[in-house]
Design a protein around this motif. Structure first.
Motif, PDB file in Angstrom:
ATOM      1  N   ARG A  90      87.312 -43.823-148.201  1.00  0.00           N
ATOM      2  CA  ARG A  90      88.028 -43.489-149.435  1.00  0.00           C
ATOM      3  C   ARG A  90      87.508 -42.232-150.197  1.00  0.00           C
ATOM      4  O   ARG A  90      88.056 -41.324-150.791  1.00  0.00           O
ATOM      5  CB  ARG A  90      88.144 -44.583-150.341  1.00  0.00           C
ATOM      6  CG  ARG A  90      88.962 -44.293-151.455  1.00  0.00           C
ATOM      7  CD  ARG A  90      89.268 -45.590-152.558  1.00  0.00           C
ATOM      8  NE  ARG A  90      89.934 -44.967-153.661  1.00  0.00           N
ATOM      9  CZ  ARG A  90      89.392 -44.611-154.856  1.00  0.00           C
ATOM     10  NH1 ARG A  90      88.176 -44.419-154.830  1.00  0.00           N
ATOM     11  NH2 ARG A  90      90.250 -44.179-155.726  1.00  0.00           N
ATOM     12  N   GLU A  91      85.855 -42.248-150.117  1.00  0.00           N
ATOM     13  CA  GLU A  91      85.173 -40.914-150.798  1.00  0.00           C
ATOM     14  C   GLU A  91      85.706 -39.949-150.207  1.00  0.00           C
ATOM     15  O   GLU A  91      85.690 -38.890-150.952  1.00  0.00           O
ATOM     16  CB  GLU A  91      83.666 -41.556-151.012  1.00  0.00           C
ATOM     17  CG  GLU A  91      83.320 -42.536-151.842  1.00  0.00           C
ATOM     18  CD  GLU A  91      82.028 -43.041-151.640  1.00  0.00           C
ATOM     19  OE1 GLU A  91      81.015 -42.228-151.058  1.00  0.00           O
ATOM     20  OE2 GLU A  91      81.574 -43.953-152.375  1.00  0.00           O
ATOM     21  N   ARG A  92      85.447 -39.922-148.838  1.00  0.00           N
ATOM     22  CA  ARG A  92      85.749 -38.639-148.142  1.00  0.00           C
ATOM     23  C   ARG A  92      87.224 -38.186-148.342  1.00  0.00           C
ATOM     24  O   ARG A  92      87.435 -36.950-148.386  1.00  0.00           O
ATOM     25  CB  ARG A  92      85.495 -38.907-146.578  1.00  0.00           C
ATOM     26  CG  ARG A  92      84.168 -39.158-146.196  1.00  0.00           C
ATOM     27  CD  ARG A  92      83.849 -39.222-144.676  1.00  0.00           C
ATOM     28  NE  ARG A  92      84.438 -38.262-143.953  1.00  0.00           N
ATOM     29  CZ  ARG A  92      84.607 -38.304-142.698  1.00  0.00           C
ATOM     30  NH1 ARG A  92      84.156 -39.535-141.929  1.00  0.00           N
ATOM     31  NH2 ARG A  92      84.828 -37.209-142.022  1.00  0.00           N
ATOM     32  N   LEU A  93      88.280 -39.149-148.328  1.00  0.00           N
ATOM     33  CA  LEU A  93      89.322 -38.750-148.624  1.00  0.00           C
ATOM     34  C   LEU A  93      89.700 -38.040-150.154  1.00  0.00           C
ATOM     35  O   LEU A  93      90.604 -37.298-150.083  1.00  0.00           O
ATOM     36  CB  LEU A  93      90.560 -39.677-148.273  1.00  0.00           C
ATOM     37  CG  LEU A  93      90.724 -40.150-146.928  1.00  0.00           C
ATOM     38  CD1 LEU A  93      91.169 -41.727-146.687  1.00  0.00           C
ATOM     39  CD2 LEU A  93      91.259 -39.391-146.082  1.00  0.00           C
ATOM     40  N   CYS A  94      89.202 -38.718-151.010  1.00  0.00           N
ATOM     41  CA  CYS A  94      89.327 -38.225-152.330  1.00  0.00           C
ATOM     42  C   CYS A  94      88.520 -36.937-152.482  1.00  0.00           C
ATOM     43  O   CYS A  94      89.101 -36.008-153.324  1.00  0.00           O
ATOM     44  CB  CYS A  94      88.643 -39.273-153.193  1.00  0.00           C
ATOM     45  SG  CYS A  94      89.470 -40.739-153.616  1.00  0.00           S
TER      46      CYS A  94
END
Length: 270
Positions: free
Chosen positions: A123-127
């Motif tokens: 999720r952090e990478r996608l955000c």
């Protein structure tokens, strides 16, 4: 939307990304017989509402696995103003997710429960990614890594799925079991573990989906003709299944449908 390349395209039908805020406060998501991975990019939370009491909800983290449902579910589209997802092919989520699909039937499960810290990292990478293409590339990279550790599935499953998808009439579970050389009981066990629904229920959901596709863009559908084309016994059979899976009569669906929602989504009215 984005279709990943091989070998992931054998397991994933499409990646999708939505950045929209429709005016209606609730939406129904119709059952499709598939598993979905959904990640909220704006809030680290996803809410699923009670279809009988749309003011009540269950709260999950911002990254969840949505199992195959027997009926519609209700969401707040305003909360999903920026959201990305993975739409798995029927019966193909197991090698990527790492657990039987039957364990997420009629349920949402936090991805962290399945993948541990990898879920939050994803999720952090996608955000942090700046463009849709970059986000799709992140998803593809992570899912390919999961796929390398996947176990092969039983050869009976693709044969049965193909038969259920192509049939214009009801295919019996007994006939399918004979076709793949298994006892009926063993076939049902394998199919349910891989797909998340029993063969009979999955066939009904897919038949409903075929009918829904025929009427989705039609101006004045011929319901009797739709029933025949999709393998229903008669028009009343179509109406009964339509109500069970969507919570709406065919006529009510026609009045509430909108071209401005995601595939399989219907605005909640009333």
């Amino acid at each position: 939307t984005h279709t990943p390349g091989p070998p992931l395209d054998e397991y994933v039908d499409r990646f999708w990304l939505c950045s929209d805020t429709p005016q209606h406060p609730r939406e129904r998501i119709l059952p499709s017989g598939t598993v979905e991975l959904v990640i909220n990019l704006s809030d680290d939370e996803i809410r699923i509402y009670d279809s009988s009491h749309p003011d009540r909800c269950r709260r999950y983290s911002g990254a969840v696995v949505s199992g195959p449902y027997r009926s519609f579910i209700v969401i707040d589209p305003l909360q999903h103003a920026s959201i990305i997802g993975v739409h798995f092919r029927p019966g193909r989520a197991v090698p990527v997710l790492g657990l039987p699909a039957s364990e997420v039937t009629d349920a949402h499960v936090d991805l962290e429960t399945l993948w541990g810290p990898t879920a939050a990292e994803l999720r952090e990478r996608l955000c942090a990614a700046a463009t849709p293409a970059e986000r799709f590339a992140v998803l593809e990279d992570v899912l390919l890594g999961r796929l390398c550790r996947a176990r092969p599935r039983h050869g009976a499953i693709p044969v049965a799925l193909d038969a259920l998808e192509r049939a214009d009439a009801v295919v019996t579970v007994r006939d399918l079991a004979r076709r793949v050389g298994l006892s009926q009981r063993r076939f049902i066990q394998l199919f349910t573990a891989e797909v998340g629904l029993t063969p009979k229920l999955y066939g009904r959901v897919r038949r409903f989906q075929r009918a829904w596709e025929l009427v989705r863009m039609a101006t004045e559908p011929d319901w009797a003709a739709v029933a025949v084309a999709c393998g229903f016994f008669d028009q009343s059979h179509l109406i009964r299944d339509f109500g069970e899976f969507s919570g709406l009569s065919p006529v009510a669906y026609m009045n509430q449908r909108s071209k401005h929602v995601l595939l399989n989504h219907v605005p909640w009215v009333g």
